[in-house]
Design an enzyme around this catalytic site. Structure first.
Site, PDB file in Angstrom:
ATOM      1  N   GLY A  74      -6.520  20.597 -24.162  1.00 24.23           N
ATOM      2  CA  GLY A  74      -5.554  19.649 -23.625  1.00 24.23           C
ATOM      3  C   GLY A  74      -5.474  18.425 -24.513  1.00 24.23           C
ATOM      4  O   GLY A  74      -6.370  18.185 -25.343  1.00 24.23           O
ATOM      5  N   GLN A 131      -4.124   9.587 -26.092  1.00 22.45           N
ATOM      6  CA  GLN A 131      -5.169   9.859 -27.098  1.00 22.45           C
ATOM      7  C   GLN A 131      -4.647   9.764 -28.531  1.00 22.45           C
ATOM      8  O   GLN A 131      -5.430   9.642 -29.457  1.00 22.45           O
ATOM      9  CB  GLN A 131      -5.790  11.247 -26.869  1.00 22.45           C
ATOM     10  CG  GLN A 131      -6.590  11.331 -25.571  1.00 22.45           C
ATOM     11  CD  GLN A 131      -7.089  12.738 -25.327  1.00 22.45           C
ATOM     12  OE1 GLN A 131      -6.340  13.578 -24.845  1.00 22.45           O
ATOM     13  NE2 GLN A 131      -8.332  13.010 -25.686  1.00 22.45           N
ATOM     14  N   CYS A 169     -14.366  15.986 -24.201  1.00 25.80           N
ATOM     15  CA  CYS A 169     -13.165  15.193 -24.489  1.00 25.80           C
ATOM     16  C   CYS A 169     -13.054  15.006 -25.999  1.00 25.80           C
ATOM     17  O   CYS A 169     -14.045  14.652 -26.651  1.00 25.80           O
ATOM     18  CB  CYS A 169     -13.267  13.836 -23.796  1.00 25.80           C
ATOM     19  SG  CYS A 169     -11.826  12.785 -24.065  1.00 25.80           S
ATOM     20  N   LEU A 170     -11.862  15.226 -26.516  1.00 35.52           N
ATOM     21  CA  LEU A 170     -11.659  15.068 -27.965  1.00 35.52           C
ATOM     22  C   LEU A 170     -11.827  13.608 -28.393  1.00 35.52           C
ATOM     23  O   LEU A 170     -12.074  13.336 -29.561  1.00 35.52           O
ATOM     24  CB  LEU A 170     -10.273  15.591 -28.362  1.00 35.52           C
ATOM     25  CG  LEU A 170     -10.040  17.080 -28.081  1.00 35.52           C
ATOM     26  CD1 LEU A 170      -8.591  17.458 -28.365  1.00 35.52           C
ATOM     27  CD2 LEU A 170     -10.997  17.941 -28.909  1.00 35.52           C
ATOM     28  N   HIS A 211      -8.056  15.725 -15.833  1.00 33.07           N
ATOM     29  CA  HIS A 211      -8.672  14.999 -16.963  1.00 33.07           C
ATOM     30  C   HIS A 211      -7.573  14.327 -17.806  1.00 33.07           C
ATOM     31  O   HIS A 211      -7.685  13.155 -18.165  1.00 33.07           O
ATOM     32  CB  HIS A 211      -9.482  16.001 -17.792  1.00 33.07           C
ATOM     33  CG  HIS A 211     -10.101  15.460 -19.038  1.00 33.07           C
ATOM     34  ND1 HIS A 211     -11.466  15.339 -19.214  1.00 33.07           N
ATOM     35  CD2 HIS A 211      -9.546  15.033 -20.219  1.00 33.07           C
ATOM     36  CE1 HIS A 211     -11.718  14.846 -20.425  1.00 33.07           C
ATOM     37  NE2 HIS A 211     -10.565  14.655 -21.055  1.00 33.07           N
ATOM     38  N   GLU A 212      -6.505  15.090 -18.098  1.00 26.92           N
ATOM     39  CA  GLU A 212      -5.430  14.541 -18.946  1.00 26.92           C
ATOM     40  C   GLU A 212      -4.643  13.464 -18.200  1.00 26.92           C
ATOM     41  O   GLU A 212      -4.225  12.468 -18.800  1.00 26.92           O
ATOM     42  CB  GLU A 212      -4.484  15.662 -19.418  1.00 26.92           C
ATOM     43  CG  GLU A 212      -5.142  16.797 -20.193  1.00 26.92           C
ATOM     44  CD  GLU A 212      -6.011  16.349 -21.341  1.00 26.92           C
ATOM     45  OE1 GLU A 212      -5.787  15.256 -21.893  1.00 26.92           O
ATOM     46  OE2 GLU A 212      -6.958  17.087 -21.690  1.00 26.92           O
ATOM     47  N   HIS A 219      -6.337  10.268 -18.558  1.00 25.41           N
ATOM     48  CA  HIS A 219      -6.038   9.594 -19.840  1.00 25.41           C
ATOM     49  C   HIS A 219      -4.759   8.762 -19.707  1.00 25.41           C
ATOM     50  O   HIS A 219      -4.701   7.634 -20.192  1.00 25.41           O
ATOM     51  CB  HIS A 219      -5.853  10.623 -20.962  1.00 25.41           C
ATOM     52  CG  HIS A 219      -7.136  11.097 -21.586  1.00 25.41           C
ATOM     53  ND1 HIS A 219      -8.059  10.241 -22.153  1.00 25.41           N
ATOM     54  CD2 HIS A 219      -7.634  12.347 -21.767  1.00 25.41           C
ATOM     55  CE1 HIS A 219      -9.076  10.939 -22.645  1.00 25.41           C
ATOM     56  NE2 HIS A 219      -8.847  12.219 -22.419  1.00 25.41           N
TER      57      HIS A 219
HETATM   58  O1  K1U Z   1      -8.483  15.521 -23.206  1.00 25.44           O
HETATM   59  C1  K1U Z   1      -9.154  16.007 -24.105  1.00 25.44           C
HETATM   60  O2  K1U Z   1      -9.826  15.291 -24.808  1.00 25.44           O
HETATM   61  C2  K1U Z   1      -9.183  17.503 -24.331  1.00 25.44           C
HETATM   62  C3  K1U Z   1     -10.365  18.161 -23.669  1.00 25.44           C
HETATM   63  C4  K1U Z   1      -9.904  18.748 -22.338  1.00 25.44           C
HETATM   64  C5  K1U Z   1     -10.938  19.149 -21.348  1.00 25.44           C
HETATM   65  C6  K1U Z   1     -11.992  19.997 -21.670  1.00 25.44           C
HETATM   66  C7  K1U Z   1     -12.918  20.365 -20.711  1.00 25.44           C
HETATM   67  C8  K1U Z   1     -12.795  19.915 -19.428  1.00 25.44           C
HETATM   68  C9  K1U Z   1     -11.769  19.069 -19.119  1.00 25.44           C
HETATM   69  C10 K1U Z   1     -10.838  18.692 -20.070  1.00 25.44           C
HETATM   70  C11 K1U Z   1     -10.881  19.270 -24.610  1.00 25.44           C
HETATM   71  O3  K1U Z   1     -10.164  20.135 -24.952  1.00 25.44           O
HETATM   72  S1  K1U Z   1     -12.507  19.194 -25.132  1.00 25.44           S
HETATM   73  C12 K1U Z   1     -12.691  20.687 -26.115  1.00 25.44           C
HETATM   74  C13 K1U Z   1     -12.836  21.916 -25.284  1.00 25.44           C
HETATM   75  O4  K1U Z   1     -13.168  21.844 -24.114  1.00 25.44           O
HETATM   76  C14 K1U Z   1     -12.565  23.242 -25.874  1.00 25.44           C
HETATM   77  C15 K1U Z   1     -12.170  23.400 -27.159  1.00 25.44           C
HETATM   78  C16 K1U Z   1     -11.918  24.660 -27.676  1.00 25.44           C
HETATM   79  C17 K1U Z   1     -12.068  25.773 -26.904  1.00 25.44           C
HETATM   80  C18 K1U Z   1     -12.476  25.644 -25.608  1.00 25.44           C
HETATM   81  C19 K1U Z   1     -12.725  24.384 -25.078  1.00 25.44           C
HETATM   82 ZN    ZN Z   2     -10.120  13.720 -22.886  1.00 27.54          ZN
END
Ligand code: K1U
Ligand code: ZN
Length: 167
Positions: free
Chosen positions: A46, A51, A91-92, A133-134, A137
């Site tokens: 996401g 972000q 979270c990225l 979560h998004e 943000h």
């Molecule tokens: O909002 C963001 O920073 C993105 C975040 C979203 C998220 C992940 C987990 C739970 C709630 C929200 C991410 O994408 S973190 C990376 C991640 O979870 C992932 C990356 C690649 C493959 C599978 C998962």
């Molecule tokens: Zn996030």
């Protein structure tokens, strides 16, 4: 298309409250393409416009294993929610930090798609977690801010230590 820079916590700009998109224009569609490319490249499931330092209510999500089920949510609103569940989130904008957050187990969200058409979606599991979560943000909230002040300050210390070691 372009890969955009993702703001890193504790950047204050992550606390900006996003405003609704007035009209879904070609410029908005171009931003959505860049956000999508940025999310897939990260890689993430996401990304909220906040972000990438754009403070309008736009989210892209793809929780599929095949990474080919893009969901675009413009001006999302949660119109119903049910239950509670704890899920380990990442979270990225807070790389390398993972932890549990308690959120609604399922949500019904109303939004516009990239064509500016209104739709309603029922979500549960990881998709429901990711939508919430998004949307946080867009409201200027980062997932670590659900944690105790002690856990937040330990997280900040870990992030600063990591940043020093990569300088
Ligand atoms: O909002 C963001 O920073 C993105 C975040 C979203 C998220 C992940 C987990 C739970 C709630 C929200 C991410 O994408 S973190 C990376 C991640 O979870 C992932 C990356 C690649 C493959 C599978 C998962
Ligand atoms: Zn996030």
């Amino acid at each position: 298309m372009a890969i955009l820079k993702i703001l890193q916590y504790p950047d204050e700009r992550l606390h900006t409250v996003a405003i609704p998109v007035a009209q879904v224009t070609d410029q908005i569609r171009s931003l959505i393409k860049d956000m999508t490319e940025t999310m897939y490249a990260a890689p993430g499931i996401g990304l909220a416009a906040t972000q990438v330092d754009v403070h309008e209510r736009i989210i892209v999500i793809d929780t599929s294993e095949t990474r080919d089920e893009l969901l675009v949510l413009i001006n999302p609103e949660i119109i119903a929610s049910n239950g509670l569940s704890d899920y380990e989130e990442g979270c990225l904008s807070v790389p390398g930090i993972y932890g549990k957050v308690r959120r609604a187990e399922s949500v019904t969200v109303k939004a516009l798609n990239a064509q500016g058409e209104s739709f309603v979606l029922d979500a549960d599991g990881l998709l429901a977690v990711c939508i919430q979560h998004e949307m946080d943000h867009l409201a200027g909230k980062v997932f670590v801010e659900y944690w105790s002040k002690l856990k937040q300050s330990r997280t900040l210390a870990r992030l600063k230590k990591k940043q020093r070691s990569t300088m």
